[in-house]
Scaffold this motif. Structure first.
Motif, mmCIF file in Angstrom:
data_model
loop_
_atom_site.group_PDB
_atom_site.id
_atom_site.type_symbol
_atom_site.label_atom_id
_atom_site.label_comp_id
_atom_site.label_asym_id
_atom_site.label_seq_id
_atom_site.Cartn_x
_atom_site.Cartn_y
_atom_site.Cartn_z
ATOM 1 N N ALA A 262 -27.806 -23.039 6.316
ATOM 2 C CA ALA A 262 -28.346 -24.379 6.091
ATOM 3 C C ALA A 262 -27.324 -25.282 5.421
ATOM 4 O O ALA A 262 -27.105 -26.432 5.841
ATOM 5 N N LEU A 263 -26.665 -24.771 4.379
ATOM 6 C CA LEU A 263 -25.663 -25.580 3.687
ATOM 7 C C LEU A 263 -24.458 -25.857 4.577
ATOM 8 O O LEU A 263 -23.871 -26.946 4.517
ATOM 9 N N SER A 264 -24.084 -24.886 5.408
ATOM 10 C CA SER A 264 -22.962 -25.092 6.315
ATOM 11 C C SER A 264 -23.287 -26.186 7.329
ATOM 12 O O SER A 264 -22.452 -27.055 7.611
ATOM 13 N N THR A 265 -24.505 -26.166 7.877
ATOM 14 C CA THR A 265 -24.917 -27.215 8.818
ATOM 15 C C THR A 265 -24.944 -28.572 8.134
ATOM 16 O O THR A 265 -24.506 -29.584 8.707
ATOM 17 N N LEU A 266 -25.448 -28.605 6.900
ATOM 18 C CA LEU A 266 -25.508 -29.854 6.147
ATOM 19 C C LEU A 266 -24.117 -30.418 5.889
ATOM 20 O O LEU A 266 -23.835 -31.597 6.147
ATOM 21 N N VAL A 267 -23.218 -29.564 5.387
ATOM 22 C CA VAL A 267 -21.870 -30.013 5.040
ATOM 23 C C VAL A 267 -21.092 -30.405 6.288
ATOM 24 O O VAL A 267 -20.402 -31.445 6.304
ATOM 25 N N CYS A 268 -21.186 -29.615 7.340
ATOM 26 C CA CYS A 268 -20.453 -29.946 8.567
ATOM 27 C C CYS A 268 -20.987 -31.218 9.213
ATOM 28 O O CYS A 268 -20.222 -31.988 9.814
ATOM 29 N N SER A 269 -22.287 -31.455 9.103
ATOM 30 C CA SER A 269 -22.847 -32.699 9.642
ATOM 31 C C SER A 269 -22.313 -33.899 8.880
ATOM 32 O O SER A 269 -21.920 -34.914 9.484
ATOM 33 N N LEU A 270 -22.294 -33.792 7.561
ATOM 34 C CA LEU A 270 -21.730 -34.881 6.759
ATOM 35 C C LEU A 270 -20.245 -35.060 7.061
ATOM 36 O O LEU A 270 -19.751 -36.192 7.127
ATOM 37 N N ALA A 271 -19.531 -33.944 7.263
ATOM 38 C CA ALA A 271 -18.106 -34.023 7.584
ATOM 39 C C ALA A 271 -17.886 -34.712 8.923
ATOM 40 O O ALA A 271 -16.954 -35.516 9.080
ATOM 41 N N ALA A 272 -18.740 -34.420 9.894
ATOM 42 C CA ALA A 272 -18.605 -35.073 11.201
ATOM 43 C C ALA A 272 -18.856 -36.568 11.090
ATOM 44 O O ALA A 272 -18.163 -37.380 11.716
ATOM 45 N N ALA A 273 -19.859 -36.946 10.285
ATOM 46 C CA ALA A 273 -20.137 -38.374 10.094
ATOM 47 C C ALA A 273 -18.958 -39.081 9.451
ATOM 48 O O ALA A 273 -18.569 -40.184 9.854
ATOM 49 N N VAL A 274 -18.363 -38.443 8.445
ATOM 50 C CA VAL A 274 -17.202 -39.035 7.776
ATOM 51 C C VAL A 274 -16.031 -39.164 8.745
ATOM 52 O O VAL A 274 -15.325 -40.182 8.761
ATOM 53 N N ALA A 275 -15.825 -38.130 9.569
ATOM 54 C CA ALA A 275 -14.700 -38.165 10.513
ATOM 55 C C ALA A 275 -14.867 -39.270 11.548
ATOM 56 O O ALA A 275 -13.875 -39.848 12.013
ATOM 57 N N LEU A 276 -16.095 -39.564 11.939
ATOM 58 C CA LEU A 276 -16.316 -40.620 12.922
ATOM 59 C C LEU A 276 -16.177 -42.016 12.314
ATOM 60 O O LEU A 276 -15.785 -42.958 12.995
ATOM 61 N N LEU A 277 -16.500 -42.126 11.025
ATOM 62 C CA LEU A 277 -16.474 -43.438 10.387
ATOM 63 C C LEU A 277 -15.114 -43.763 9.779
ATOM 64 O O LEU A 277 -14.741 -44.930 9.690
ATOM 65 N N ALA A 278 -14.392 -42.724 9.305
ATOM 66 C CA ALA A 278 -13.096 -42.955 8.666
ATOM 67 C C ALA A 278 -12.018 -43.148 9.726
ATOM 68 O O ALA A 278 -12.024 -42.471 10.761
ATOM 69 N N PRO A 279 -11.060 -44.029 9.493
ATOM 70 C CA PRO A 279 -10.065 -44.327 10.522
ATOM 71 C C PRO A 279 -8.993 -43.260 10.699
ATOM 72 O O PRO A 279 -8.450 -43.101 11.780
#
Length: 352
Positions: A262-279
């Motif tokens: 659960a924590l891995s899915t949560l952290v990786c989801s947040l990481a994917a969001a950051v990667a898409l938004l950060a230049p």
């Protein structure tokens, strides 16, 4: 359009770089596991300096309560009390450790029916931490003895003292520090891999080549996110098996694996969001690191934070609320994952 062979070469180099990163992370963790016994001994020394074996703390004892201090010191392993006739001679011996070997001073005085103890330890010395911890145990024993001796003079019956227990520091360290560290370290690494896999595709221009395939941007992000998210629970299973072979029994391995997933899915989801938004990659990694620190640091304010929950599940002392806490983490992770998928659907792939 550029040469497709160059684009394919870039893609292969990007994929090779990510594979090397994953392999390097696994090799580092296996290297740590290979020297786990040495690391545990060293980390336990930091976790509980008083358990450092082979070191004797010589304490000069003086004053009106010499007998009580000596009796309390004799109950602490690694403390050797030496009685001095007065405080001046004890202090003088402490100030000349090369000749006397005295590491600390305890001076006990009785005033108005009370016992006052003053302690002196080396200033800015490597051994200061060990000495302070040992003297703390001596004073705790003294306080316990005084409470028991004075209980008869109280007008009301005091609360019974809890039974004194002596447990190995390795037991507490293993379940409260080592097990959570082994379970959650792969979670952080998986999130970092998610950030790298997406940002490198953008920086190297290989994301455009991936879009040539009959897959959507959402499917591309799903593949990278879920591939990284499955690494953490897989490594958690491996760590739990290795701990079992090493003689460390874990009470609820299945629940712990669900918590890590659960924590891995949560952290990786947040990481994917950051990667898409950060230049760019540096910015994305910085935002991801800060976000993870805030998220995990903020959860320590709650009684059922991930570290506490993992330790209690591993040791077998979890309450009835622990399964619901794990379920709440799983539901929260699923919600964040769905939100990220919707975010990806709103992203214009041509602008990446």
């Amino acid at each position: 359009m550029g040469d497709p062979r160059v684009t394919i070469a870039k893609r292969e180099l990007s994929s090779l770089g990510r594979e090397k990163t994953i392999v390097l992370a696994l090799v580092l963790q296996l290297f740590i596991a290979a020297f786990s016994s040495f690391l545990v001994v060293g980390l336990v020394s930091l976790y509980d300096p008083g358990q450092v074996g082979g070191y004797e703390v010589d304490v000069a004892v003086a004053g009106d309560a010499t007998d009580e201090l000596v009796r309390a010191a004799d109950e602490v392993r690694g403390v050797d009390p030496s009685v001095y006739p007065d405080a001046a001679s004890a202090t003088s011996a402490f100030e000349n450790p090369a000749a006397t070997g005295i590491d600390a001073v305890l001076i006990g005085e009785r005033r108005d029916g009370r016992l006052f103890v003053s302690a002196s330890v080396p200033d800015s010395n490597v051994q200061t931490t060990v000495v302070v911890v040992q003297l703390r145990d001596v004073l705790r024993n003294l306080e316990r003895t005084e409470r028991l001796d004075r209980a008869a003079s109280l007008s009301t019956l005091p609360i019974d003292l809890p039974p004194e227990t002596r447990s190995s520091p390795y037991y507490g360290f293993t379940y409260t520090v080592l097990v959570p560290l082994l379970l959650f370290l792969p979670v952080f690494i998986s999130g970092s891999l998610t950030v790298d896999s997406l940002t490198e595709e953008r920086e190297r221009g290989t994301l455009e080549l991936l879009r040539v395939a009959p897959v959507t941007l959402r499917e591309i992000v799903d593949g990278k996110l879920l591939a990284a998210a499955t690494l953490a629970p897989a490594q958690a299973v491996l760590w739990l098996v290795l701990l079992g072979f090493n003689g460390t029994d874990v009470a609820s391995p299945a629940t712990l694996v669900v918590l890590v997933a659960a924590l891995s899915t949560l952290v990786c989801s947040l990481a994917a969001a950051v990667a898409l938004l950060a230049p760019e990659r540096r910015t994305a990694q910085f935002l991801y690191s800060i976000g993870v620190l805030f998220v995990f640091g903020g959860t320590t304010l709650f009684p059922h934070n991930p570290v506490n929950t993992a330790a209690r599940l591993a040791i077998g002392s979890a309450d009835a609320a622990a399964p619901f806490v794990v379920l709440a983490y799983a539901v929260g992770a699923a919600g964040v994952y769905v939100a990220v998928r919707y975010l990806v659907g709103d992203v214009d792939a041509n602008e990446l």
